[in-house]
Every structure is written in C-alpha cells, then in structure tokens.
Design an enzyme around this catalytic site. Structure first.
Site, PDB file in Angstrom:
ATOM      1  N   ASN A  63       0.815  -1.218   0.000  1.00 43.02           N
ATOM      2  CA  ASN A  63       0.000   0.000   0.000  1.00 43.02           C
ATOM      3  C   ASN A  63       0.850   1.272   0.000  1.00 43.02           C
ATOM      4  O   ASN A  63       0.560   2.220  -0.738  1.00 43.02           O
ATOM      5  CB  ASN A  63      -0.951  -0.001   1.198  1.00 43.02           C
ATOM      6  CG  ASN A  63      -1.931  -1.158   1.138  1.00 43.02           C
ATOM      7  OD1 ASN A  63      -2.012  -1.856   0.123  1.00 43.02           O
ATOM      8  ND2 ASN A  63      -2.682  -1.366   2.212  1.00 43.02           N
TER       9      ASN A  63
ATOM     10  N   GLU B 193      -8.074  18.696 -34.807  1.00 43.06           N
ATOM     11  CA  GLU B 193      -9.323  18.010 -34.456  1.00 43.06           C
ATOM     12  C   GLU B 193      -9.086  16.921 -33.418  1.00 43.06           C
ATOM     13  O   GLU B 193      -9.869  16.732 -32.481  1.00 43.06           O
ATOM     14  CB  GLU B 193      -9.966  17.409 -35.707  1.00 43.06           C
ATOM     15  CG  GLU B 193     -10.484  18.473 -36.654  1.00 43.06           C
ATOM     16  CD  GLU B 193     -10.935  17.877 -37.983  1.00 43.06           C
ATOM     17  OE1 GLU B 193     -12.145  17.844 -38.214  1.00 43.06           O
ATOM     18  OE2 GLU B 193     -10.084  17.443 -38.774  1.00 43.06           O
TER      19      GLU B 193
ATOM     20  N   SER C 241      -8.340  13.413 -47.814  1.00 41.93           N
ATOM     21  CA  SER C 241      -9.540  12.606 -47.761  1.00 41.93           C
ATOM     22  C   SER C 241      -9.397  11.453 -48.739  1.00 41.93           C
ATOM     23  O   SER C 241      -8.797  11.606 -49.804  1.00 41.93           O
ATOM     24  CB  SER C 241     -10.747  13.469 -48.135  1.00 41.93           C
ATOM     25  OG  SER C 241     -11.808  12.651 -48.587  1.00 41.93           O
TER      26      SER C 241
ATOM     27  N   HIS D  76     -18.498  36.647 -29.210  1.00 40.08           N
ATOM     28  CA  HIS D  76     -19.653  35.910 -29.766  1.00 40.08           C
ATOM     29  C   HIS D  76     -19.373  35.413 -31.189  1.00 40.08           C
ATOM     30  O   HIS D  76     -20.293  35.241 -31.983  1.00 40.08           O
ATOM     31  CB  HIS D  76     -20.923  36.769 -29.765  1.00 40.08           C
ATOM     32  CG  HIS D  76     -21.161  37.497 -28.487  1.00 40.08           C
ATOM     33  ND1 HIS D  76     -21.836  36.953 -27.416  1.00 40.08           N
ATOM     34  CD2 HIS D  76     -20.751  38.733 -28.078  1.00 40.08           C
ATOM     35  CE1 HIS D  76     -21.856  37.815 -26.414  1.00 40.08           C
ATOM     36  NE2 HIS D  76     -21.194  38.908 -26.794  1.00 40.08           N
TER      37      HIS D  76
ATOM     38  N   LYS E  31      -9.313  17.837 -50.603  1.00 36.77           N
ATOM     39  CA  LYS E  31      -9.318  18.110 -49.168  1.00 36.77           C
ATOM     40  C   LYS E  31      -7.943  18.141 -48.520  1.00 36.77           C
ATOM     41  O   LYS E  31      -7.055  17.382 -48.885  1.00 36.77           O
ATOM     42  CB  LYS E  31     -10.162  17.052 -48.440  1.00 36.77           C
ATOM     43  CG  LYS E  31     -11.620  17.100 -48.809  1.00 36.77           C
ATOM     44  CD  LYS E  31     -12.334  18.233 -48.107  1.00 36.77           C
ATOM     45  CE  LYS E  31     -12.395  17.950 -46.650  1.00 36.77           C
ATOM     46  NZ  LYS E  31     -13.694  18.184 -46.065  1.00 36.77           N
TER      47      LYS E  31
HETATM   48  N1  ARG Z   1      -1.711  -3.423  -7.150  1.00 36.29           N
HETATM   49  C1  ARG Z   1      -2.125  -2.693  -5.996  1.00 36.29           C
HETATM   50  C2  ARG Z   1      -2.544  -1.271  -6.397  1.00 36.29           C
HETATM   51  O1  ARG Z   1      -2.191  -0.858  -7.407  1.00 36.29           O
HETATM   52  C3  ARG Z   1      -1.021  -2.587  -5.004  1.00 36.29           C
HETATM   53  C4  ARG Z   1      -1.481  -2.554  -3.601  1.00 36.29           C
HETATM   54  C5  ARG Z   1      -2.140  -3.802  -3.277  1.00 36.29           C
HETATM   55  N2  ARG Z   1      -2.429  -3.906  -1.908  1.00 36.29           N
HETATM   56  C6  ARG Z   1      -3.264  -4.841  -1.444  1.00 36.29           C
HETATM   57  N3  ARG Z   1      -3.447  -4.892  -0.210  1.00 36.29           N
HETATM   58  N4  ARG Z   1      -3.901  -5.655  -2.257  1.00 36.29           N
HETATM   59  O2  ARG Z   1      -3.237  -0.607  -5.691  1.00 36.29           O
END
Ligand code: ARG
Length: 469
Positions: free
Chosen positions: A111, A291, A278, A157, A284
């Site tokens: 995490n 675009e 085109s 405008h 064209k």
């Molecule tokens: N692949 C996960 C993400 O991108 C990484 C963290 C995963 N953590 C877990 N507890 N499953 O968020």
C-alpha cells in the site's frame, strides 16, 4: 496454481478468472523503474537502522539491479498469478538472491509501496511536461515576434468586434499555457512527499528512518499521516485536473485553427506535414491534428472524472479500488505529453495569411467603438456617442457600406463634432495602437509583453532543485 507471496492463510488456490481479473501487471509494469529504486532505498534504510545487515542490503540492491536489467533487456517474464509489479519484482528477486529477498518487505506494505511508485512516476513525468510547456511557450512567443504588426479582427460571440494584433492573440495563449505550467509545478510541490513507512495503514513497529528513505529518493519531505498516505490519491487527481485545464486551452486553440483554416475564414494554412487528405475528396486538406487534440481533450476530462469517481466514497484507508487509478493517470500523462509535442512542432508550420486577416478588419464595423471614442474625446458623453454611432452604423448598413466609407458630409449628419481627421482616427493601425492601457493590444504593449516573455523563458529552469531522481 502458483504459490503466492500472501497465501499462508489460504487453503484453496485462486480461481483462474479471478487471477486475471485482479491482476494489474499489464498496466502497472510501467512503474518498474520506480518500484525498484524505491526498494533499493528501502533496503539501504533498513540496513542503516540495523533492521537488516549492510551485507543483506547490498545483496538485495544487487539483485534488484539485476531485475531492472532483465526488465530493460526484455528478458523478464510476466505472469498474471503474480498480480502486480511489486510482486513480480519481489519474486524474481527471490529467484536471484534467495531467501534474503524475503527481508525486503520488512516494515513496508504494497500500500505504501504503490503510493511511492505513483508519486515517483508522476514527479518524473511532470518534470518532463514542465519542459515541454516551456518549449511550447517559446514557440508561441517566436510566432508572436515574427508576426508583430499583423492585424486581425478580435471577436466576441464569434462576431467581429475590434481589430487586434495577431501577436496579441497569440500571446493570450502564451498566458494560458504559462498558468498551465504553474499549475503543474504546484502539483509537483504536493507530490514531493515520501510515503514509504506508512506500511499497510498504521505505520510500522520497526525503527525505520523515513527521512533517510526520502533523502535517498530525492523527496524534500515525508508524508505526515500513515492512513492518509496510503488512502489518498488527491495528488493524482490534482495532476489530472491541471492536465484537463491545459487540454482545454489546447482545444480552444485547435478550434480556432480549424475555423481559421476553413475557406470561410482563410486566415491560416497548416503545412502538409500536419494535415491529412480525404480518401474520397481529392481537394481536401484537413486539420486533423487540431481536431484530434480537440477530441483528446474529452479523453483527458474522462481520466479526471474516472479518478474522482474512483476515490469518491472510499472508506479509509487503502481499498483495492485504487488499483484502477493507473490507467487514467497514465493516459492523461501520455495524452498531454503527446499534445504538447505535436503542437510545438506544428506551430512553426502554420502560415498566417496576414493579408486576409487584415482585409477582414476593414469590414464589419470594427471601427464603431473608436468612432464613439472619437466623439467622447470631443466632449460627447460616451452613452450618447454610442447612440449616435449606432445611428451611423444603421445608415451605412442600409447602403451596404462601412463607416469609414461614408463621406464627411454623410458623417456630419450624425454629429457636428466629426471632422476630416475621423478617417485617420479610424485607420486600423491607429485603432490598435491607441489601446495602450496595460494589457491592451497596442503594438508597444505587445512588444513589451513579448520581450518580458523572452526574459522569463530564458531564465526558466523547469527542473526543481532538491528533487533529483
Ligand atoms: N496493485 C495494488 C494497487 O495498485 C497494489 C497494492 C495492493 N495492496 C493490497 N493490499 N492488495 O493498488
């Protein structure tokens, strides 16, 4: 079923479809460089604080560098059962250095690891984008400088309003893109906080030194709250918002170039290399780059909305939903980067048909405001002057003529204050150069704005100090 790094408590293997569904490796493999750099710094910090030995840290670093080499050489094998880039790197490390690899994840979680990877990725990308924005601004200033003196109708405008310098119009975009650069730089400032050490959400029991990791990775500070660190992606949303605003400016510029290259306007011709033909209509020549930029703007807005919607209502702290942050983020980065590059190349390849633009300033009563000003400077209250000129416009319109095409005798019917000097007063160069109020279109102002921009750009070093990669 392959063995998982987390499967101690599991008795059954993962369903094959679930494995495919939960895997993010196809997307997050792009983070490998940052993942490995972060791991090397983490290992060295663990050694500094005595959590692992210096020798172990060096073995880990050596192994991680070997993984990096394999990925760069295209030898690395990816496998959905290993979910994400973090697991891939760690399991390959195990194969290379053996059991010591299992110490790398001490005091860390995926995490905080993923939060680090994204921040490092975005930091590097924004630094590149900042330089690209400077190059674009230089291209705009060069165009403004090359066309000083050329006039065109300014519109409100989409109706002809008052004559302006083409350079003034171009420098308006310079200002917009300058602010876009500022927004990116601001985002960079908030990205510059090192998340590692938050672990899963609560911090860790090991005596880690987060400041050391931050120093090694070139961050100027660490994040403050472990839960916030793993739970938030506001920095990515902020980037996507800045990217969206920049794309919005590109989209407006594109819309103008598309209109201007139509036969109806005929103000510009975009070089062959930046247009396409085109398959059915041989005559064209289409402004496809413009675009597509206009179209891709919607795409980047979509990325922003995807990120905002992804994060909406997520309870603290990390949720797997957040794995979905990478595709929109990468897409916003890639799209903005490419747009900046293609535009910087295209701008010098646009021919401005200054004669057509100038001709357009002489029809459509662009001098009406100035005629009112003329009367006002001769003592007529502006409101009354406005009304008088309105009558004169009506008179001219009925005869299919312009104000400056009326004779002095005809003009005098509307006000005694009008004299022969009205005609030079209503000449386009005089109308432009009288607008000397700060920020106005007078040639002297625009020259000064260009000069100032040149100085700012010359002094501009987009790479942030204190944050080397
Ligand atoms: N692949 C996960 C993400 O991108 C990484 C963290 C995963 N953590 C877990 N507890 N499953 O968020």
């Amino acid at each position: 079923m392959s063995e998982k790094l987390w499967d101690g408590r599991f008795t059954e293997g993962t369903d094959a479809l679930v494995e495919r569904f939960t895997a993010s490796i196809d997307v997050d493999r792009r983070l490998h460089e940052w993942d490995i750099e972060g791991s090397i710094a983490h290992a060295r910090m663990l050694a500094e604080t005595g959590v692992i030995t210096a020798e172990e840290a060096e073995t880990l670093a050596r192994g991680l560098k070997e993984v990096r080499r394999e990925i760069a050489a295209g030898e690395f094998v990816y496998d959905d059962s290993l979910e994400d880039i973090h697991m891939h790197v760690e399991s390959r490390l195990f194969e290379i250095v053996g059991k010591v690899a299992q110490k790398l994840h001490t005091g860390r979680s995926r995490n905080d690891q993923v939060a680090l990877d994204i921040r490092m990725y975005l930091r590097a990308e924004i630094r590149g984008l900042l330089q690209a924005v400077v190059r674009l601004r230089k291209a705009l200033v060069a165009l403004a400088e090359a066309h000083i003196g050329a006039v065109l109708p300014g519109y409100t405008h989409l109706q002809r309003a008052q004559p302006v310098l083409l350079s003034h119009h171009l420098m308006a975009y310079y200002e917009m893109f300058t602010r876009d650069g500022e927004r990116l730089r601001d985002a960079l400032g908030r990205i510059d906080a090192m998340p590692l050490g938050a672990a899963a959400l609560a911090g860790t029991t090991y005596p880690i030194d987060r400041d050391s990791t931050a120093r090694q990775l070139g961050f100027s500070r660490i994040t403050e709250n472990s839960m916030d660190t793993v739970a938030d992606r506001d920095f990515a949303i902020e980037f996507a918002a800045a990217a969206s605003i920049c794309m919005m400016h590109f989209s407006r510029l594109s819309e103008e170039l598309i209109l201007w290259s139509s036969a109806e306007f005929g103000f510009v011709e975009i070089a062959d290399a930046f247009t396409t033909g085109s398959s059915i209509m041989p005559q064209k020549k289409n402004p496809d780059v413009c675009e597509l930029v206009r179209g891709k703007t919607g795409r980047v807005y979509g990325d922003l909305m995807a990120l905002l919607t992804l994060m909406k209502s997520l309870p603290m702290a990390y949720n797997r939903d957040m794995q979905e942050d990478k595709e929109p983020l990468f897409d916003a980065v890639d799209t903005l980067k490419m747009t900046l590059e293609v535009y910087t190349r295209m701008l010098p390849n646009i021919t401005f048909k200054t004669d057509v633009m100038a001709a357009a300033t002489t029809t459509g009563y662009l001098d009406a405001t100035d005629m009112a000003d003329y009367l006002a400077t001769r003592g007529v209250p502006f409101r009354e002057a406005h009304h008088v000129v309105g009558k004169a416009v009506g008179f001219a319109l009925a005869r299919g003529r312009e104000l400056h095409e009326l004779t002095l005798a005809e003009l005098k019917q509307f006000s005694d204050h009008i004299e022969e000097d009205i005609f030079s007063f209503l000449s386009v160069p005089q109308m432009v150069d009288r607008r000397r109020s700060a920020g106005g279109t007078a040639t002297a102002n625009v020259r000064a704005a260009i000069q100032k921009a040149r100085e700012v750009l010359e002094a501009s070093f987009p790479a942030e100090k204190g944050g080397g990669d």
